[in-house]
Design an enzyme around this catalytic site. Structure first.
Site, PDB file in Angstrom:
ATOM      1  N   ARG A  85       0.983  -1.211   0.064  1.00  0.00           N
ATOM      2  CA  ARG A  85       0.083   0.058   0.039  1.00  0.00           C
ATOM      3  C   ARG A  85       0.910   1.266   0.073  1.00  0.00           C
ATOM      4  NH1 ARG A  85      -5.103   0.375   0.855  1.00  0.00           N
ATOM      5  NH2 ARG A  85      -5.240  -1.621   1.789  1.00  0.00           N
ATOM      6  N   MET A 110     -11.757   3.541  -4.643  1.00  0.00           N
ATOM      7  CA  MET A 110     -11.980   2.552  -3.694  1.00  0.00           C
ATOM      8  C   MET A 110     -10.593   1.924  -3.145  1.00  0.00           C
ATOM      9  SD  MET A 110     -15.399   2.438  -3.707  1.00  0.00           S
ATOM     10  CE  MET A 110     -15.615   1.061  -2.686  1.00  0.00           C
ATOM     11  N   ASN A 127     -13.663  13.658   0.151  1.00  0.00           N
ATOM     12  CA  ASN A 127     -14.371  12.508  -0.192  1.00  0.00           C
ATOM     13  C   ASN A 127     -15.791  12.633  -0.137  1.00  0.00           C
ATOM     14  OD1 ASN A 127     -14.422   9.844  -0.804  1.00  0.00           O
ATOM     15  ND2 ASN A 127     -14.733   9.245   1.243  1.00  0.00           N
ATOM     16  N   HIS A 129     -19.387  10.162   0.559  1.00  0.00           N
ATOM     17  CA  HIS A 129     -19.589   8.965   1.093  1.00  0.00           C
ATOM     18  C   HIS A 129     -21.150   8.883   1.107  1.00  0.00           C
ATOM     19  CE1 HIS A 129     -19.285   5.479   3.573  1.00  0.00           C
ATOM     20  NE2 HIS A 129     -20.347   5.981   4.199  1.00  0.00           N
ATOM     21  N   SER A 156     -22.822  12.520   1.991  1.00  0.00           N
ATOM     22  CA  SER A 156     -21.916  13.567   3.069  1.00  0.00           C
ATOM     23  C   SER A 156     -20.646  13.753   2.139  1.00  0.00           C
ATOM     24  CB  SER A 156     -21.633  12.943   4.185  1.00  0.00           C
ATOM     25  OG  SER A 156     -22.921  12.675   4.813  1.00  0.00           O
ATOM     26  N   LEU A 164     -11.151   6.527   8.722  1.00  0.00           N
ATOM     27  CA  LEU A 164     -11.962   6.107   7.512  1.00  0.00           C
ATOM     28  C   LEU A 164     -13.186   6.798   7.773  1.00  0.00           C
ATOM     29  CD1 LEU A 164     -11.723   4.686   4.917  1.00  0.00           C
ATOM     30  CD2 LEU A 164     -12.435   2.467   6.190  1.00  0.00           C
ATOM     31  N   ASP A 165     -13.703   7.346   6.655  1.00  0.00           N
ATOM     32  CA  ASP A 165     -15.078   7.958   6.781  1.00  0.00           C
ATOM     33  C   ASP A 165     -15.522   8.932   7.877  1.00  0.00           C
ATOM     34  OD1 ASP A 165     -15.386   6.973   4.157  1.00  0.00           O
ATOM     35  OD2 ASP A 165     -16.291   4.926   5.036  1.00  0.00           O
TER      36      ASP A 165
END
Ligand code: GRF
Length: 248
Positions: A85, A110, A127, A129, A156, A164-165
């Site tokens: 990663r 993704m 981002n 979501h 949102s 994350l989110d």
């Protein structure tokens, strides 16, 4: 006033105007309907800047075609070709920086981003979501919302942080769930709302109205509430010409 003084005062007062449009790089992995909404806003002069590159980690993402059709540089960076990663994110950072963006927009990208990536672009990463964050972080939001019998759903836009989110929310668009709704209808309704709010958030950022500071997201210098600005179900439905039954 002597001539000398006149010319020197004039030079001091002269501030060159910046005419360069603000630069946006969009990251995608698939269909790219949010990318299309941003491209459309740009073509109507409503984005506040220019999309200078679209980067996909998936070679066959349809969004790449949308970019090319709009004359935007479309770059494929397949994550499978990198051994970790961190290695992929390092390469991604390099490609992004080549385009000198003011803002990086994740539009259906993704991939979980490494802390190094998030830190590098901190405060310049947005981002979108498919839920009313902080509710329903993660995947399969439409099915989970239905399984819970929730009354409300939506989309949102948020700043990306290492959680994350979980970054500060900028704007949300709500929708009321009806008895007839399925995963498919919710997906479509949420998508239409995403296409309404993402260009707005990008424009706010590029105009310098939206910032991520120590105290979270601010709009015109004022801290945003935890759920950001909110577009109600009625306002979004009206904007989208949706049938809202008896209320209409
Ligand atoms: C959207 O639903 C967005 O909320 C999520 O990924 C989806 C991307 O859709 N992050 P598209 O590729 O923009 O059509």
């Amino acid at each position: 006033m002597s001539n000398d003084q006149y010319s020197s005062d004039t030079l001091t007062d002269f501030t060159p105007e910046t005419t360069e449009p603000r630069r946006v790089v969009v990251l995608i992995s698939g269909n790219g309907s949010n990318l299309q909404a941003l491209i459309d806003a740009q073509s109507h002069g409503e984005l506040g800047g220019e999309i200078v590159a679209v980067i996909s980690n998936q070679p066959n993402a349809y969004g790449l075609k949308r970019a090319r059709d709009a004359g935007i540089d479309a770059v494929v960076l397949p994550h499978r070709e990198y051994e970790s990663r961190e290695a992929f994110d390092g390469a991604l950072i390099k490609v992004i920086e080549r385009h000198e963006p003011d803002l990086i927009v994740l539009a259906g990208f993704m991939r979980i981003l490494s802390p190094i990536f998030v830190q590098r672009f901190y405060g310049r990463l947005l981002n979108i979501h498919p839920s009313l964050l902080p509710a329903y972080q993660g995947l399969d939001t439409h099915a989970r919302v239905l399984a819970d019998g929730a009354k409300e759903h939506g989309a949102s836009v948020h700043f990306v942080t290492e959680e994350l989110d979980g970054g500060p929310v900028v704007i949300q668009a709500a929708l009321e769930i009806t008895e007839d709704d399925s995963v498919e209808t919710l997906k479509n309704k949420v998508h239409s709302r995403e296409h309404l709010i993402y260009p707005i958030a990008v424009k706010w950022f590029l105009e310098g109205r939206l910032r991520l500071g120590a105290e979270g997201a601010t709009f015109d210098g004022v801290p945003l509430p935890p759920q950001g600005m909110r577009m109600s179900h009625a306002d979004a439905a009206e904007e989208l010409d949706e049938d809202i039954g008896e209320e209409s």
